[in-house]
Each structure stands twice: as C-alpha cells, then as structure tokens.
Design an enzyme around this catalytic site. Structure first.
Site, PDB file in Angstrom:
ATOM      1  N   GLY A 190       0.817  -1.207   0.000  1.00 43.33           N
ATOM      2  CA  GLY A 190       0.000   0.000   0.000  1.00 43.33           C
ATOM      3  C   GLY A 190       0.849   1.254   0.000  1.00 43.33           C
ATOM      4  O   GLY A 190       1.996   1.249  -0.447  1.00 43.33           O
ATOM      5  N   SER A 191       0.282   2.326   0.527  1.00 43.59           N
ATOM      6  CA  SER A 191       0.930   3.634   0.466  1.00 43.59           C
ATOM      7  C   SER A 191       1.983   3.785   1.554  1.00 43.59           C
ATOM      8  O   SER A 191       1.975   3.079   2.571  1.00 43.59           O
ATOM      9  CB  SER A 191      -0.121   4.738   0.626  1.00 43.59           C
ATOM     10  OG  SER A 191      -0.629   4.748   1.958  1.00 43.59           O
ATOM     11  N   ILE A 194       0.335   4.763   5.069  1.00 47.15           N
ATOM     12  CA  ILE A 194      -0.185   3.654   5.868  1.00 47.15           C
ATOM     13  C   ILE A 194       0.940   2.707   6.261  1.00 47.15           C
ATOM     14  O   ILE A 194       0.914   2.106   7.340  1.00 47.15           O
ATOM     15  CB  ILE A 194      -1.292   2.905   5.114  1.00 47.15           C
ATOM     16  CG1 ILE A 194      -2.407   3.870   4.706  1.00 47.15           C
ATOM     17  CG2 ILE A 194      -1.863   1.779   5.979  1.00 47.15           C
ATOM     18  CD1 ILE A 194      -3.065   4.574   5.869  1.00 47.15           C
ATOM     19  N   GLY A 195       1.954   2.604   5.406  1.00 47.05           N
ATOM     20  CA  GLY A 195       3.105   1.766   5.734  1.00 47.05           C
ATOM     21  C   GLY A 195       3.766   2.212   7.029  1.00 47.05           C
ATOM     22  O   GLY A 195       4.209   1.383   7.840  1.00 47.05           O
ATOM     23  N   GLU A 212       5.687  -3.311   0.977  1.00 40.45           N
ATOM     24  CA  GLU A 212       5.706  -3.173  -0.480  1.00 40.45           C
ATOM     25  C   GLU A 212       4.946  -1.903  -0.822  1.00 40.45           C
ATOM     26  O   GLU A 212       3.709  -1.882  -0.824  1.00 40.45           O
ATOM     27  CB  GLU A 212       5.082  -4.401  -1.150  1.00 40.45           C
ATOM     28  CG  GLU A 212       5.840  -5.693  -0.922  1.00 40.45           C
ATOM     29  CD  GLU A 212       7.207  -5.712  -1.584  1.00 40.45           C
ATOM     30  OE1 GLU A 212       7.464  -4.849  -2.457  1.00 40.45           O
ATOM     31  OE2 GLU A 212       8.023  -6.578  -1.247  1.00 40.45           O
TER      32      GLU A 212
END
Length: 484
Positions: A190-191, A194-195, A212
């Site tokens: 994801g982004s 949010i990571g 990722e």
C-alpha cells in the site's frame, strides 16, 4: 468486527500452528492445489468483481491478476519441497567432527494487508508465499475494492483450510484492531503513509515487517540510441503508464526523463499509441480501467487543476466525476516543486521532464527518494552500467516496463521510501520463513585454548585458528613453531 472475534480467530490460528500440521509438505501442497482450483473454478466471478470495482477488462484482469496467481501457485507447488529442505552450511575444519545446516521454518501466525488496485493478485500472491512457508494466515483485503474483498471472504474458506487461513473484511477500524495483536510477521502492500502506521504498530511487538510500497518510478528515454525502435518504446511506455489499472500501479511509470530536443518527437509518438490503444474517445474505451475510488479521483483532479500544472498539459486533461474517469494526460515540464512531481501520482497523468543531456537523468533521480523501479530505454551499454552503479532502486528494467513483476526468479521489492523486503517465487518463501542455523558437533576432540587461563600459546593458537592457518596450527601443536 469486534475485538473478541479477532482474538478468537487469532487463538484458533495459533492452535493450528502449534499442532504442527502446517509444517508438513502435504498440507502446503494441498493448499496450493486448492488455491489453483479456486482461481480456475471462479475465473468468471473474479473477472466480474474486478470489472465492478475497477472497470478492468477480462484480458487485463487475466494478464495482471488471474494469470499471475496461477503461474505463481504452480511455480511454488513444483518447488516447495526443495525449498523446505535444509541447506548445508560449511563448518571450519577446526571443529571436526561437525556439520552445519540452515533450516527454514515458518514464522507462525502472519498478517497480510492487500491493496485495492490489484485486489486479487496482491492478496493471493503473498498468501502463496505464506502457505508455502508453512504459516497460518489472516488475509485483510482492501475495503476500497469491495466486490473483490467479498469474493475472497466467501471463496477462500470453501477451498482452503479455514482453521489455518482466515479472511477478515472491514475498514480502518478493523485494520486498527488487527494491528493491536501480536503477529509473527506482517506483510503490507500500500501507500507510504499507511506503511508508516503499520511499521509503528509492529514495533510495539518487535514484529518483522515487509513493506511493499510505491514511489515515483521514472522512465529514462535515450532517444539517440533507440530512435529506430521508437514505436516499440512508445507502446511500452504507454503500456507501462496507462495499461495497468489506468496508471494506479506501484510499478507504473510515474514520469519520463528525455532530452529537450526529443520531447516533441516523444509526445507525438505517445499520442499516436494512446489513440491506437484507446481510440479517439478514451472515455468510451473498454480497454482503459477507471479510477478506483472517489478519493483518488478527487486527489488526481486536484493535481491537474493547479494553474501552473494545468498550463503544462499537452495532451488530455478531461475528467468525468460520475464515471470516475480521467483521460490519459501528458504534461510537459510541470513545476518540479508541484505536488505532481513530489508525490507519487498513482493515476493516468504522465509528466515529461526535459534535460539538456540524458546523462543528467542520474543526478535528477539521485536528488529524489529511491524509486521502486527505474525503467531505462537505451542501447548504450556504458550508460546502462552508469545507471546500475550510480543509482539505487528496488529494481531496474532496460527497454521494457512492468514485465519484471511476473518473473518468479527475480526478487520484487523496494528500497528506502519505496519499501523493504522482497517476494515472488522462492523469495516469497524466504520472506515468510526464518532461516534457523543448526550445528551438530561431537564431544571430542576438545579445543582447550578456547578456555582460560590465558597465555601466549593460546593467543597464537587463536590467531592461527581464525586465519584458517591449519598448517601453522599443526606445527604449533607439534612444538615446531616458535612460541612467544
């Protein structure tokens, strides 16, 4: 989902893992076969869900999602027993008799967060790795692809072991509840925003994480060395920008670097291929996916409404809020400090940045965060070497786009801001495994110089031992080497 239900599911997964059944090759291969069966028997339903969520045509859906999973599962199925086998580890002769091995073991109970843009492949591909490694799993599909999330939640329990693999649906509140649990591994796609949240939560329990994420992946175009192949180059750039989910792909091209004198030639080439792929009216094309959700549509629309950015549009630019459609759009030299050039675009907008000399592309990329991929179109071997040795990125692809994602023998993952960790093929197995070092040794002979009391003989012995000077050791022990 309430906290009690989450904890109950976790308890069942822990119990299943503790039973040891997921460690067997039989269980792993049975689950992989079942996953292949799930995809084969529900292909049309998957196509329908992907079209409802993202407007993907069945051909695109098979190329980027269904086919990826079938290939990946089959690849793992044929190799998982070999991957499970311990690998021999070299032990210095000094410790004879002894032998060593590296034994892969599953982490335990793992959590997989999938992304909305490739909601089937980015859910099931990591799951293949987790199963192959012998873990129990909670899979959290994205709520922004609701039809695909619902499909996975309904189909997976019918095919896979429900006591070992669970699908949890929901929004941000569910994600928060899941992150409060103690996991043995978290895999996130994801982004970057949010990571960071995921990594912060994982740090509380010192949980290993694979992130990722995306980034601004550039395409470098060396027109001087590729001018005779420009139609192919243009097709691959268009395919790598607008082909995967209308530009909503972490490995999609974010911007193109080209010499100023060749920019008009490039723009003309791209326009022709866009018309060839999507027709004169792309809004009516069945081959172009739609923007995944209203939030992303609003964000992308805002990017090109910036007056200075809007002035740089040389092709496209139209939008339709009701259809969540944004036309394939090309921009020439938008301001480098504008949001479109400082944040990942994740949509059908393609800036072209001109340089005096294509060699300047290396300095340009190095002034920015490390990308997930660098795409470079060039036949110049010296320039290729410069790109490889003077830049850092998750991967590099010469003279094509996107194809690296389906190569199981190549690790896929980022570096720096684009993420860390890797997967695909054996790398997926490794990502969800701990490599345990094992050494077997007999009781004799004993190496006395390793113990006190210390003296000069023991110091010389250790120096020779650490330098693997076995002849010197022999002479020392025979008293033929001078002591000091």
């Amino acid at each position: 989902m309430d906290q009690i239900k989450v904890e109950k599911g976790m308890a069942e997964l822990k119990e299943t893992f503790s039973s040891g059944k997921t460690r067997s090759a039989v269980w792993r291969k049975t689950q992989l076969r079942a996953l292949i069966e799930l995809v084969h028997e529900n292909e049309e339903e998957i196509f329908k869900a992907l079209h409802q969520d993202l407007g993907k045509h069945p051909v695109e859906a098979y190329r980027d999602e269904v086919g990826v999973i079938l290939k990946s599962a089959d690849y793992s199925l044929s190799r998982v027993e070999k991957w499970m086998a311990p690998k021999k580890g070299h032990i210095p002769l000094l410790f004879f008799p002894a032998n060593g091995e590296v034994m892969p073991e599953p982490f335990g109970v793992v959590l997989i967060f999938a992304s909305w843009n490739f909601p089937i492949s980015l859910a099931l591909d990591p799951l293949i790795g987790a199963i192959s490694a012998g873990n129990t799993v909670v899979l959290k599909p994205s709520d922004m692809s609701p039809k695909c999330s619902s499909f996975l939640a309904n189909a997976i329990p019918k095919y896979l072991d429900p006591k070992a693999i669970k699908v949890v649906e929901g929004g941000a509140d569910v994600c928060e509840q899941l992150l409060q649990q103690k996991w043995d591994k978290i895999f996130f796609t994801g982004s970057q925003r949010i990571g960071r949240v995921v990594m912060t939560a994982a740090a509380k329990h010192l949980t290993p994480v694979t992130l990722e994420m995306g980034g601004k992946s550039p395409a470098i175009l060396d027109v001087t060395s590729t001018s005779s192949n420009m139609k192919v180059v243009a097709k691959r750039i268009v395919g790598g920008k607008w082909g995967p989910c209308c530009g909503q792909a972490c490995i999609g091209i974010d911007y193109v670097l080209v010499e100023d004198e060749h920019s008009s030639f490039l723009i003309g080439s791209l326009r022709r291929i866009i018309r060839e792929f999507y027709g004169e009216n792309p809004e009516e094309s069945i081959s172009l996916s739609r923007i995944g959700n209203k939030n992303n549509f609003d964000r992308l629309s805002r990017l090109i409404k910036d007056p200075l950015v809007a002035a740089s549009i040389v092709h496209g630019g139209s939008t339709d809020e009701e259809k969540l459609f944004i036309e394939p759009t090309i921009l020439l030299n938008p301001p480098l400090d504008s949001e479109i050039m400082t944040e990942e675009i994740f949509g059908p907008l393609l800036p072209i940045i001109t340089l005096n000399n294509i060699q300047e592309s290396i300095e340009f990329m190095n002034s920015r965060p490390k990308p997930l991929v660098i795409y470079a179109f060039t036949k110049d071997e010296t320039f290729k070497k410069q790109i490889l040795t003077h830049t850092s990125s998750g991967g590099v692809v010469f003279n094509d786009t996107m194809v690296q994602f389906i190569c199981d023998d190549l690790p896929f993952g980022g570096v720096g801001h684009s993420g860390f960790g890797r997967y695909h093929g054996k790398y997926s197995f490794d990502t969800f495994s701990h490599e345990k070092a094992v050494m077997h040794r007999g009781f004799y002979p004993e190496i006395e110089p390793r113990y006190p009391p210390w003296n000069s003989f023991k110091l010389q012995f250790l120096r020779l031992a650490y330098s693997f000077n076995y002849l010197g050791l022999l002479l020392l022990l025979l008293g033929l080497k001078k002591k000091y």
